[in-house]
Design a protein around this motif. Structure first.
Motif, PDB file in Angstrom:
ATOM      1  N   ALA A  81      42.621  45.872  41.104  1.00  0.00           N
ATOM      2  CA  ALA A  81      41.922  44.595  41.472  1.00  0.00           C
ATOM      3  C   ALA A  81      41.988  43.952  42.632  1.00  0.00           C
ATOM      4  CB  ALA A  81      42.255  43.645  40.224  1.00  0.00           C
ATOM      5  N   THR A 117      39.723  40.341  40.083  1.00  0.00           N
ATOM      6  CA  THR A 117      38.427  40.903  39.662  1.00  0.00           C
ATOM      7  C   THR A 117      38.798  42.413  39.871  1.00  0.00           C
ATOM      8  OG1 THR A 117      37.311  38.645  40.389  1.00  0.00           O
ATOM      9  CG2 THR A 117      35.976  40.998  39.877  1.00  0.00           C
ATOM     10  N   LYS A 121      35.541  42.136  34.887  1.00  0.00           N
ATOM     11  CA  LYS A 121      36.126  40.899  34.518  1.00  0.00           C
ATOM     12  C   LYS A 121      36.834  40.339  35.747  1.00  0.00           C
ATOM     13  CE  LYS A 121      39.948  41.872  31.901  1.00  0.00           C
ATOM     14  NZ  LYS A 121      40.671  41.642  30.654  1.00  0.00           N
ATOM     15  N   THR A 122      36.996  38.932  35.627  1.00  0.00           N
ATOM     16  CA  THR A 122      37.719  37.975  36.531  1.00  0.00           C
ATOM     17  C   THR A 122      39.080  37.268  35.630  1.00  0.00           C
ATOM     18  OG1 THR A 122      35.841  37.783  38.042  1.00  0.00           O
ATOM     19  CG2 THR A 122      37.801  36.076  38.144  1.00  0.00           C
TER      20      THR A 122
END
Length: 180
Positions: A81, A117, A121-122
């Motif tokens: 991420a 992120t 999704k974050t």
């Protein structure tokens, strides 16, 4: 009358080996961080104006990972991420899992917000400052119990830790952060 010479010798050995050093656990850890492990802040971290006014003590190496936790597993699978790190003293970006040297301003180290992120999704998480000296003492006591020192050795280490000079304690971010 049965004698328990071997257990007594082991307990005495553990007690003496735990007391063998002239330095307290906090002094040992503090001196290691202040000399051999003196780290620069990572290049991808920029101090803010407020951070430049704070006295920088050192940098602490932190491993950051990101986990998708839909299953609420104890050890969820790690995912790559892109993360941003922000606090009142600095900001930065990092691809995780990865390591970063974060600035430590002692007790004045501000909380840090991590936003990661992974494309889907974050997740945002706030990380508070940690007493690294106390954390290291707790790890040493746990290792003492697991690796043969037993409860007596852990008790000796806990006693030594409780009498340490707390003004020498080092503060920073935890050595491992799992964003989930």
């Amino acid at each position: 009358m049965k004698t328990y010479i071997l257990p007594t010798l082991i307990a005495a050995s553990v007690t003496l080996s735990a007391c063998d050093t002239a330095e307290s656990p906090s002094e040992t850890y503090a001196s290691r961080l202040q000399t051999a492990e003196q780290l620069p802040v990572s290049k991808n971290i920029s101090l803010t104006a407020a951070g430049k006014r704070l006295p920088l003590q050192t940098a602490t190496q932190t491993r950051i990972s990101f986990a998708q936790n839909e299953l609420n597993e104890a050890n969820p699978p790690m995912t790559q991420a892109d993360c941003t790190l922000t606090s009142s003293a600095f900001s930065g970006a990092l691809r995780v899992p990865g390591k970063v040297n974060l600035p430590s301003f002692g007790r004045a180290t501000p909380p840090m917000t991590i936003a990661c992120t992974d494309g889907k999704k974050t997740v945002t998480q706030t990380i508070e400052v940690t007493n690294l000296t106390k954390l290291k003492a707790q790890e040493n006591a746990a290792a003492q119990v697991l690796w043969g020192g037993g409860l007596l050795g852990a008790a000796v280490l806990a006693g030594m830790s409780s009498e340490r000079d707390k003004s020498l304690d080092l503060y920073g971010y935890p050595p491992k952060i799992q964003v989930k």
